[in-house]
Design an enzyme around this catalytic site. Structure first.
Site, PDB file in Angstrom:
ATOM      1  N   HIS A 156       1.122  -1.156   0.174  1.00  0.00           N
ATOM      2  CA  HIS A 156       0.044  -0.085  -0.037  1.00  0.00           C
ATOM      3  C   HIS A 156       0.393   1.012   0.090  1.00  0.00           C
ATOM      4  O   HIS A 156       0.049   2.049  -0.077  1.00  0.00           O
ATOM      5  CB  HIS A 156      -1.041   0.124   1.134  1.00  0.00           C
ATOM      6  CG  HIS A 156      -2.556  -0.970   0.805  1.00  0.00           C
ATOM      7  ND1 HIS A 156      -2.865  -0.826   0.479  1.00  0.00           N
ATOM      8  CD2 HIS A 156      -1.843  -2.317   0.948  1.00  0.00           C
ATOM      9  CE1 HIS A 156      -4.295  -1.527   0.458  1.00  0.00           C
ATOM     10  NE2 HIS A 156      -3.086  -2.724   1.166  1.00  0.00           N
ATOM     11  N   ASP A 364       3.158   9.582  -1.113  1.00  0.00           N
ATOM     12  CA  ASP A 364       1.980   8.756  -1.514  1.00  0.00           C
ATOM     13  C   ASP A 364       2.368   7.429  -1.784  1.00  0.00           C
ATOM     14  O   ASP A 364       1.909   7.620  -2.875  1.00  0.00           O
ATOM     15  CB  ASP A 364       1.370   9.504  -0.663  1.00  0.00           C
ATOM     16  CG  ASP A 364       0.360   9.345   0.593  1.00  0.00           C
ATOM     17  OD1 ASP A 364      -0.062   7.998   1.248  1.00  0.00           O
ATOM     18  OD2 ASP A 364      -0.509  10.385   0.565  1.00  0.00           O
TER      19      ASP A 364
HETATM   20  P1  ADQ Z   1      -3.284   5.988   4.997  1.00  0.00           P
HETATM   21  O1  ADQ Z   1      -1.488   7.195   4.533  1.00  0.00           O
HETATM   22  O2  ADQ Z   1      -3.590   5.939   5.917  1.00  0.00           O
HETATM   23  O3  ADQ Z   1      -2.958   5.230   3.585  1.00  0.00           O
HETATM   24  P2  ADQ Z   1      -4.582   7.671   3.099  1.00  0.00           P
HETATM   25  O4  ADQ Z   1      -5.247   6.582   1.971  1.00  0.00           O
HETATM   26  O5  ADQ Z   1      -4.463   8.796   2.760  1.00  0.00           O
HETATM   27  O6  ADQ Z   1      -3.976   7.195   3.583  1.00  0.00           O
HETATM   28  O7  ADQ Z   1      -5.862   7.293   3.655  1.00  0.00           O
HETATM   29  C1  ADQ Z   1      -6.470   7.975   4.715  1.00  0.00           C
HETATM   30  C2  ADQ Z   1      -7.672   7.247   5.615  1.00  0.00           C
HETATM   31  O8  ADQ Z   1      -8.117   7.584   6.771  1.00  0.00           O
HETATM   32  C3  ADQ Z   1      -9.291   8.168   4.626  1.00  0.00           C
HETATM   33  O9  ADQ Z   1     -10.230   7.169   4.776  1.00  0.00           O
HETATM   34  C4  ADQ Z   1      -9.413   9.460   5.935  1.00  0.00           C
HETATM   35  O10 ADQ Z   1     -11.014  10.305   5.122  1.00  0.00           O
HETATM   36  C5  ADQ Z   1      -8.570   8.780   6.836  1.00  0.00           C
HETATM   37  N1  ADQ Z   1      -8.521  10.200   7.372  1.00  0.00           N
HETATM   38  C6  ADQ Z   1      -6.440  10.508   6.972  1.00  0.00           C
HETATM   39  N2  ADQ Z   1      -6.751  11.681   8.097  1.00  0.00           N
HETATM   40  C7  ADQ Z   1      -7.745  11.409   8.800  1.00  0.00           C
HETATM   41  C8  ADQ Z   1      -8.266  12.640   9.800  1.00  0.00           C
HETATM   42  N3  ADQ Z   1      -7.337  13.782  10.336  1.00  0.00           N
HETATM   43  N4  ADQ Z   1      -9.506  12.422  10.562  1.00  0.00           N
HETATM   44  C9  ADQ Z   1      -9.919  11.159  10.690  1.00  0.00           C
HETATM   45  N5  ADQ Z   1     -10.097  10.801   9.495  1.00  0.00           N
HETATM   46  C10 ADQ Z   1      -8.860  10.048   8.589  1.00  0.00           C
HETATM   47  C11 ADQ Z   1      -2.214   3.965   3.302  1.00  0.00           C
HETATM   48  C12 ADQ Z   1      -1.162   3.983   2.350  1.00  0.00           C
HETATM   49  C13 ADQ Z   1      -1.816   5.300   1.316  1.00  0.00           C
HETATM   50  C14 ADQ Z   1      -2.611   4.226   0.657  1.00  0.00           C
HETATM   51  C15 ADQ Z   1      -3.573   3.362   1.780  1.00  0.00           C
HETATM   52  C16 ADQ Z   1      -4.904   2.609   1.281  1.00  0.00           C
HETATM   53  O11 ADQ Z   1      -0.327   5.672   3.441  1.00  0.00           O
HETATM   54  O12 ADQ Z   1      -1.367   5.911   0.133  1.00  0.00           O
HETATM   55  O13 ADQ Z   1      -3.693   4.937  -0.199  1.00  0.00           O
HETATM   56  O14 ADQ Z   1      -2.714   2.762   2.476  1.00  0.00           O
HETATM   57  O15 ADQ Z   1      -4.068   1.914  -0.139  1.00  0.00           O
END
Ligand code: ADQ
Length: 467
Positions: A156, A364
């Protein structure tokens, strides 16, 4: 129907109205729902001695099987090798990467313990799908214990450039472990190309005519499959009362100003300080437009046991405090800096009220926030997405304003452009982005991966029958 066994570091079933689960957990829940699958992983709890005792829980057709880990396991495997070695290195932060032997042995130990505990739960026809960088050696451990099923792996996070990966002691061993899988998935062609480059030029492997990679006496099928949102769930959530209420509340608090939104886990890979500095630059360059906008940055704590994460929020608070001190007026504050966690439905309403969303990670794997923002916008008056070229999402979301997050000028110019963009252009960009987000959703991602895994499982059965 084939049963899907998903393995990830943490297992977290959704709680109604609960706080956000994070991108991976949401995706796995969606992926498993239609497969009556089994989800195996760490409970998040620690115990004085590892017992291998499995706790089973069923919810919405998904069976969760969890184990507790020893405190030393948590320190060395999770806080150590996963989050202080692999995470920074794979996000190009070699300056933050800790190379400690105890972390490596903890990582190997926990993967062996996972395999030992999981093995009796695997049935002959199951497809096994292992998630993420915590569990790279799991297939090798399962194979050593006689598991013959098709096993796939999905990363991921980004796959780093070869020049960076070779700074990791025993990097060959890590890559060799991936060759015990049948399929290895990445979000983008770019991460896949970096993996291929390592295999060809560092490991002396070769690419076969059918696209598989061969090295270490084994072959693996690499695939690039971008993860998406659970689009159906998100659309339903957006229509919920909580989302409507948070949208209304946000709209009222805007007082006719435009909102630039950031939503992130507090993580150095997300480029939060660089983003605030770019916004400060915008305020400096456009004194006449300052009072028309404000920024809402929602960033919640994660991995607070890891040293590198402890001072991020204080640095961010200091920076937003400085910007507010320098620019605020008695009836206007330029930055609203929020650390409180938000439930997913509440967040959906906030996204909808935003006029611009700044998704500017320095690196990312994909980034689901960019997709959630687009899914939440209204067709009549959609907001503008500003997206880092270093997020995997940029390979799909080409109609966003693509920026270099390391350049404050570049991001400040994009903020200015987004705020001035005509409705017709906003709509045109949003329509294309929205189509992609809805079509390439988590179901499409899951189905595409499972299909590749099923395809490799078939010849294996024929081989077994012939033997
Ligand atoms: P993450 O690094 O956690 O995931 P991301 O894909 O942005 O990053 O997912 C974040 C999730 O958490 C989203 O559903 C978002 O709504 C939620 N979230 C983020 N910040 C938040 C906050 N402050 N309050 C509430 N909710 C929040 C890892 C990888 C990513 C990849 C995913 C899935 O780092 O690149 O997209 O896995 O593969």
């Amino acid at each position: 129907m084939t049963r899907l066994v998903v393995v990830s570091n943490r297992v977290s079933l959704p709680e109604p109205g609960g706080a956000s689960q994070g991108g991976l957990a949401v995706a796995i829940n969606a992926a498993l729902r239609q497969y009556s699958g089994l989800w195996f992983g760490w409970s998040g709890q620690s115990t004085p001695h590892f017992t291998g005792q499995i706790a089973m829980q069923r919810m919405d057709g998904v069976t969760a099987a969890t184990v507790d880990l020893e405190e030393q396991d948590v320190q060395e495997y999770y806080n150590g090798y996963a989050n202080r070695t692999l995470w920074p290195l794979f996000h190009y932060r070699i300056d933050l990467t800790a190379f400690e032997r105890s972390y490596g042995s903890g990582y190997a130990r926990v993967n062996a313990r996972f395999a030992e505990t999981l093995r009796p739960l695997i049935e002959p026809k199951d497809l096994v799908w292992v998630q993420d960088y915590h569990l790279i050696p799991l297939a090798r451990e399962l194979r050593e214990r006689g598991v013959k099923n098709a096993i796939g792996f999905f990363l991921h996070i980004p796959w780093p450039a070869r020049e960076l990966l070779v700074t990791l002691p025993r990097h060959r061993q890590l890559v060799e472990a991936l060759f015990h899988y049948d399929v290895v998935g990445f979000h983008t062609e770019e991460w896949l190309a970096a993996f291929r480059a390592y295999v060809l030029y560092e490991a002396g492997g070769e690419e076969l005519p059918d696209g598989r990679l061969s090295a270490f006496g084994r072959t693996v099928r690499p695939v690039a499959l971008p993860i998406g949102l659970d689009a159906t769930e998100f659309t339903e959530m957006l229509a919920s009362e909580t989302a409507q209420q948070s949208y209304q509340r946000m709209e009222e608090s805007k007082l006719g100003r435009r909102m630039v939104l950031g939503v992130d886990r507090l993580d150095y890979s997300k480029g939060l300080e660089e983003r605030l500095l770019a916004y400060e630059r915008f305020l400096t360059d456009h004194p006449d437009r300052r009072r028309d906008v404000f920024m809402l940055q929602i960033s919640t704590h994660t991995r607070s046991d890891v040293e590198e994460y402890q001072d991020i929020s204080s640095r961010l608070d200091a920076l937003s405090g400085r910007i507010n001190g320098a620019f605020a007026e008695m009836d206007w504050i330029p930055v609203r800096n929020v650390h409180r966690p938000h439930a997913r439905d509440e967040l959906a309403g906030i996204y909808r009220a935003a006029d611009v969303c700044l998704v500017t990670p320095l690196r990312d794997g994909m980034n689901l926030v960019a997709k959630e923002f687009i899914a939440a916008q209204s067709e009549e008056d959609p907001g503008v997405l500003i997206l880092s070229r270093f997020a995997g999402a940029a390979s799909q979301m080409k109609q966003a304003l693509i920026v270099n997050p390391f350049s404050q000028e570049d991001v400040a110019d994009a903020i200015s452009r987004a705020l001035r963009m005509e409705l017709s252009e906003r709509r045109e960009r949003w329509r294309a982005l929205h189509k992609g987000v809805m079509e390439d959703d988590v179901v499409a991602w899951r189905d595409a991966f499972v299909k590749v895994l099923q395809d490799v499982a078939k010849p294996r059965k024929v081989d077994n029958a012939a033997a």
